[in-house]
Design a protein around this motif. Structure first.
Motif: not given
Length: 146
Positions: A90-100
């Motif tokens: 997660v630290i290397d690739h990041g967080i992906v936000l989904t949804g409204g």
């Protein structure tokens, strides 16, 4: 809805509240100060008559501030409880936000600042979960064996 009722003594409905969030909502109160305002109609709680008011983007951001803070706490707690291997990914690739919620202006930057982790919005955030589920179902046999 509660914030508008308290600040302006005007009652608005859920649809109007949702429209405010979509049109001028921001997860960042400071950034919202530079955003446009919009007008909404509701019922004046003093007179009982219809009333049109101008709502600032800053008002909407302030109204959502506590909820945004709760989401950030939940994200931090999840990262703390995640296995070191997954946390490293997660630290290397990041967080992906989904949804409204991913469509809320400045939400990605607010989360990134709070967690010190890169945050991205999925290309089609409203459809991302459905698309991912469809892809997973293509490999249902693999999923059943795990």
């Amino acid at each position: 809805m509660s914030y508008i009722r308290q600040k302006y003594s005007v009652l608005i409905g859920e649809q109007t509240s949702e429209r405010l969030k979509i049109e001028i909502g921001s997860a960042d109160v400071e950034a919202a100060k530079d955003m446009a305002s919009t007008t909404v109609r509701g019922r004046d709680l003093v007179t009982g008559l219809p009333k049109t008011i101008e709502v600032l983007a800053e008002d909407v951001a302030i109204a959502m501030k506590d909820v945004i803070a709760e989401i950030i706490v939940a994200i931090k707690e999840t990262l703390e409880e995640t296995s070191p291997e997954i946390a490293a990914d997660v630290i290397d690739h990041g967080i992906v936000l989904t949804g409204g919620g991913a469509l809320l202006k400045h939400f990605d930057t607010v989360i990134a600042e709070a967690t010190k982790v890169p945050v991205f919005v999925a290309p089609n955030p409203l459809d991302a979960v459905v698309i991912g589920t469809g892809e997973a179902l293509k490999s249902i046999d693999v999923l059943k064996n795990n």
